[in-house]
Design a protein around this motif. Structure first.
Motif, PDB file in Angstrom:
ATOM      1  N   VAL A  69       0.858  -1.190   0.000  1.00  0.00           N
ATOM      2  CA  VAL A  69       0.000   0.000   0.000  1.00  0.00           C
ATOM      3  C   VAL A  69       0.894   1.240   0.000  1.00  0.00           C
ATOM      4  CG1 VAL A  69      -1.820   1.239   1.210  1.00  0.00           C
ATOM      5  CG2 VAL A  69      -1.810  -1.257   1.212  1.00  0.00           C
ATOM      6  N   MET A  70       0.654   2.116  -0.992  1.00  0.00           N
ATOM      7  CA  MET A  70       1.551   3.248  -1.206  1.00  0.00           C
ATOM      8  C   MET A  70       0.778   4.559  -1.206  1.00  0.00           C
ATOM      9  SD  MET A  70       3.719   1.385  -4.212  1.00  0.00           S
ATOM     10  CE  MET A  70       5.010   2.608  -4.233  1.00  0.00           C
ATOM     11  N   GLU A  71       1.518   5.642  -0.955  1.00  0.00           N
ATOM     12  CA  GLU A  71       0.934   6.976  -0.913  1.00  0.00           C
ATOM     13  C   GLU A  71       1.516   7.839  -2.028  1.00  0.00           C
ATOM     14  OE1 GLU A  71      -1.406   7.797   1.120  1.00  0.00           O
ATOM     15  OE2 GLU A  71      -1.339   6.159   2.596  1.00  0.00           O
ATOM     16  N   MET A  72       0.787   8.891  -2.381  1.00  0.00           N
ATOM     17  CA  MET A  72       1.296   9.814  -3.392  1.00  0.00           C
ATOM     18  C   MET A  72       2.602  10.465  -2.929  1.00  0.00           C
ATOM     19  SD  MET A  72      -0.521   9.877  -6.166  1.00  0.00           S
ATOM     20  CE  MET A  72      -0.297  11.480  -6.937  1.00  0.00           C
ATOM     21  N   GLY A  73       2.751  10.581  -1.620  1.00  0.00           N
ATOM     22  CA  GLY A  73       3.999  11.129  -1.095  1.00  0.00           C
ATOM     23  C   GLY A  73       5.201  10.268  -1.439  1.00  0.00           C
ATOM     24  N   ASP A  74       4.989   8.943  -1.564  1.00  0.00           N
ATOM     25  CA  ASP A  74       6.083   8.060  -1.970  1.00  0.00           C
ATOM     26  C   ASP A  74       6.559   8.416  -3.377  1.00  0.00           C
ATOM     27  OD1 ASP A  74       6.022   6.480   0.392  1.00  0.00           O
ATOM     28  OD2 ASP A  74       4.307   5.375  -0.391  1.00  0.00           O
ATOM     29  N   LEU A  75       5.595   8.604  -4.285  1.00  0.00           N
ATOM     30  CA  LEU A  75       5.953   8.978  -5.656  1.00  0.00           C
ATOM     31  C   LEU A  75       6.557  10.371  -5.698  1.00  0.00           C
ATOM     32  CD1 LEU A  75       5.917   8.421  -8.700  1.00  0.00           C
ATOM     33  CD2 LEU A  75       3.585   9.330  -8.756  1.00  0.00           C
ATOM     34  N   ASP A  76       5.996  11.287  -4.924  1.00  0.00           N
ATOM     35  CA  ASP A  76       6.472  12.663  -4.941  1.00  0.00           C
ATOM     36  C   ASP A  76       7.927  12.763  -4.502  1.00  0.00           C
ATOM     37  OD1 ASP A  76       6.033  15.447  -5.351  1.00  0.00           O
ATOM     38  OD2 ASP A  76       5.868  15.724  -3.173  1.00  0.00           O
ATOM     39  N   ALA A  77       8.321  11.919  -3.575  1.00  0.00           N
ATOM     40  CA  ALA A  77       9.720  11.932  -3.126  1.00  0.00           C
ATOM     41  C   ALA A  77      10.665  11.624  -4.281  1.00  0.00           C
ATOM     42  CB  ALA A  77       9.907  10.925  -1.993  1.00  0.00           C
TER      43      ALA A  77
ATOM     44  N   LYS B  79      11.486   5.075 -11.126  1.00  0.00           N
ATOM     45  CA  LYS B  79      12.318   5.060  -9.918  1.00  0.00           C
ATOM     46  C   LYS B  79      11.571   4.390  -8.765  1.00  0.00           C
ATOM     47  CE  LYS B  79      15.118   9.302 -10.503  1.00  0.00           C
ATOM     48  NZ  LYS B  79      16.405   8.905  -9.915  1.00  0.00           N
ATOM     49  N   MET B  80      10.300   4.756  -8.606  1.00  0.00           N
ATOM     50  CA  MET B  80       9.501   4.202  -7.511  1.00  0.00           C
ATOM     51  C   MET B  80       9.314   2.706  -7.674  1.00  0.00           C
ATOM     52  SD  MET B  80       5.555   5.104  -6.461  1.00  0.00           S
ATOM     53  CE  MET B  80       4.906   4.169  -7.865  1.00  0.00           C
ATOM     54  N   VAL B  81       8.998   2.251  -8.892  1.00  0.00           N
ATOM     55  CA  VAL B  81       8.790   0.824  -9.153  1.00  0.00           C
ATOM     56  C   VAL B  81      10.045   0.026  -8.807  1.00  0.00           C
ATOM     57  CG1 VAL B  81       8.611  -0.827 -11.059  1.00  0.00           C
ATOM     58  CG2 VAL B  81       6.924   1.000 -10.826  1.00  0.00           C
ATOM     59  N   LYS B  82      11.196   0.545  -9.181  1.00  0.00           N
ATOM     60  CA  LYS B  82      12.451  -0.158  -8.895  1.00  0.00           C
ATOM     61  C   LYS B  82      12.782  -0.125  -7.401  1.00  0.00           C
ATOM     62  CE  LYS B  82      14.521   0.431 -13.481  1.00  0.00           C
ATOM     63  NZ  LYS B  82      15.564   1.100 -14.287  1.00  0.00           N
ATOM     64  N   ALA B  83      12.543   1.012  -6.765  1.00  0.00           N
ATOM     65  CA  ALA B  83      12.860   1.127  -5.337  1.00  0.00           C
ATOM     66  C   ALA B  83      11.984   0.216  -4.491  1.00  0.00           C
ATOM     67  CB  ALA B  83      12.700   2.581  -4.890  1.00  0.00           C
ATOM     68  N   PHE B  84      10.718   0.074  -4.870  1.00  0.00           N
ATOM     69  CA  PHE B  84       9.794  -0.776  -4.117  1.00  0.00           C
ATOM     70  C   PHE B  84       9.745  -2.204  -4.655  1.00  0.00           C
ATOM     71  CE2 PHE B  84       8.346   3.328  -2.656  1.00  0.00           C
ATOM     72  CZ  PHE B  84       7.853   3.090  -1.376  1.00  0.00           C
TER      73      PHE B  84
END
Length: 499
Positions: free
Chosen positions: A230-238, A291-296
């Motif tokens: 479960v992810m938040e828009m803040g995760d992507l924004d970072a 970036k987010m997909v790879k990091a998570f």
């Protein structure tokens, strides 16, 4: 343009063993070695589709127990029992009582026709693989072990020197059909393995009020094995804040290589030529998404966020479609409107190499007897009919914000739609329909659209489809894949219906 996969699908781990009666070996010299050779042929050919673990010959119940534990050690997803000659069922059953992987019995005769005039008992025994299959089937049934049987010819390219018959049968329809079944079982077995080791991102929320889309994350994991992050828009924004100008430029090169930019739509005032500002924003968001997909360490993503009007997060989500289409092309299917079940369907299709584009019913053409399938969300570029078009959208209908959308259709030819729905008793169900993508007209509204002709008139198809209570989205895959998707349903222990 071919993309490098971010996370390639895993291959199935396949168990294989050959059966026979131990008493035969001293009675008929060469028979044991001959059927072991058939087993090695199966191993080599199966290795084109998965990782094969060939135990070899099993001819006693003691050897069967050893084989069962060995298959457990190898963590196999599926076990093929090669019925090469007669064997007692007591020398087979222990394998499947010890190892619970799904079982497929291979009744593959080496020759289309035995040499009646010159055949010896030993020669006949090399061709009597069908003989023990009823006994094995009966034993499995009484032991409550599910099984499947593939019948046909072995399909070898050459005849062994020991043989008195012609065993070159690779081009016979009985061999081609059997190997299609075998390859489908192996390919299908890659789906539960990949799902069990997958991480699906759930970014934001589900579109408000779409009751068909809501799912229990625990239920999804219980029935597929996948983990929901479960992810938040803040995760992507970072990650968005870390994107460099160089990374935006690299994404822009990807976009220009993959897409064609539209002019203004002749019919729809909200569908315009994308502005440079819109493209740069979409590319910056796309860089952050990757970036987010790879990091998570994600394998798929279901997403939706509407945000408050004019907020930064609303602007961020307005750039989603291009990046999510690029991710889908790289093996990370992205499902809009927070539809997690359709993300599962798209992932199944992608694992099997059949595409899986996010779609819903858009309109009916009663003159052409077609149903138009598509969506304003991410498109699977690998199955596109020509170069997809990027359109600037003055607004996203039913959603907030503006941005760039993909207009494309799936290549012509056989297609299969795969719907993952949830029944009233809380179980996942697959609904499958085969049709033909035709070269028909589509709207210039910035949506993916494909005219599909099914085997029955549109009203009849929809009557049957709606009766199954589907989720309103589906995965659109290329190829005639109903039997392949049915096998996936069996291996996932999911109810499945084919129209």
């Amino acid at each position: 343009m071919a993309f490098q996969m971010i996370k390639p699908a895993k291959k199935a781990r396949i168990g294989l063993y050959t059966i026979g009666l131990q008493a035969y070996w001293s009675q008929f010299p060469g028979l044991k070695e001959r059927i072991e050779g058939y087993g090695r042929f199966l191993e080599t050919k199966m290795s084109e589709f998965g990782e094969v673990y060939n135990y070899g010959l099993v001819d006693t119940e003691t050897e069967a127990r050893k084989a069962g534990y060995w298959f457990n050690e190898k963590n196999v997803d599926l076990i093929f029992c090669h019925s090469a000659t007669y064997s007692t069922s007591s020398a087979i059953l222990p394998i499947h009582q010890i190892c619970g992987a799904p079982a497929v019995i291979l009744n593959l005769q080496p020759t289309a026709k035995i040499n009646y005039r010159h055949t010896t008992t030993g020669e006949w025994l090399a061709h009597c693989g069908a003989c023990p299959v009823p006994e094995i089937s009966n034993a499995f049934n009484r032991a409550k072990i599910p099984f499947r049987v593939v019948n046909g010819l072995l399909g070898m390219e050459e005849t062994p020197e020991i043989s008195l018959a012609n065993e070159k049968t690779s081009n016979r329809k009985e061999a081609v059909r059997a190997w299609k079944e075998i390859s489908e079982w192996i390919r299908a077995a890659a789906v539960p393995r990949t799902l069990r080791e997958s991480r699906f991102g759930f970014l934001g929320n589900t579109y408000n009020g779409m009751l068909d889309l809501y799912s229990d994350f625990t239920m999804i994991q219980a029935q597929t094995g996948l983990h929901v992050e479960v992810m938040e828009m803040g995760d992507l924004d970072a990650f968005f804040k870390e994107v460099t100008e160089t990374e935006v430029k690299q994404k822009m090169e990807e976009v220009h290589a993959m897409f064609k930019l539209s002019g203004d739509s002749q019919s729809d005032p909200i569908a315009r030529k994308p502005t440079q500002e819109q493209l740069e924003w979409s590319c910056k968001v796309a860089a952050a998404q990757e970036k987010m997909v790879k990091a998570f360490d994600l394998d798929a993503l279901a997403y939706y966020y509407h945000g408050s009007s004019g907020s930064h997060f609303e602007q961020l989500q307005s750039g989603f479609i291009v990046g999510h289409s690029l991710l889908t092309a790289k093996g990370i299917p992205c499902s809009g409107e927070g539809d997690l079940k359709t993300a599962v369907g798209m992932k199944i299709a992608d694992i099997l190499g059949t595409g899986g584009s996010f779609s819903e019913i858009m309109a009916i053409d009663y003159d052409a007897e077609t149903i138009l399938l598509g969506h304003d969300g991410p498109f699977h570029i690998a199955i596109s009919d020509g170069q997809p078009i990027l359109r600037g959208m003055g607004l996203y209908h039913g959603k907030q914000g503006t941005g760039v959308s993909v207009e494309a259709k799936v290549q012509t030819g056989p297609v299969t739609i795969l719907n993952v729905t949830q029944t009233g008793d809380g179980n996942l169900k697959l609904i499958i329909g085969e049709g033909e993508s035709i070269d028909g007209d589509i709207m210039q509204v910035g949506n993916t659209q494909t005219p599909i002709r099914f085997s029955m008139p549109p009203d009849d198809f929809m009557e049957h489809w709606f009766k199954e209570a589907p989720t309103h989205h589906c995965a659109l895959a290329i190829g005639k894949n109903a039997k392949l998707f049915q096998k996936v349903g069996e291996l996932l222990n999911m109810k499945h219906v084919t129209l």
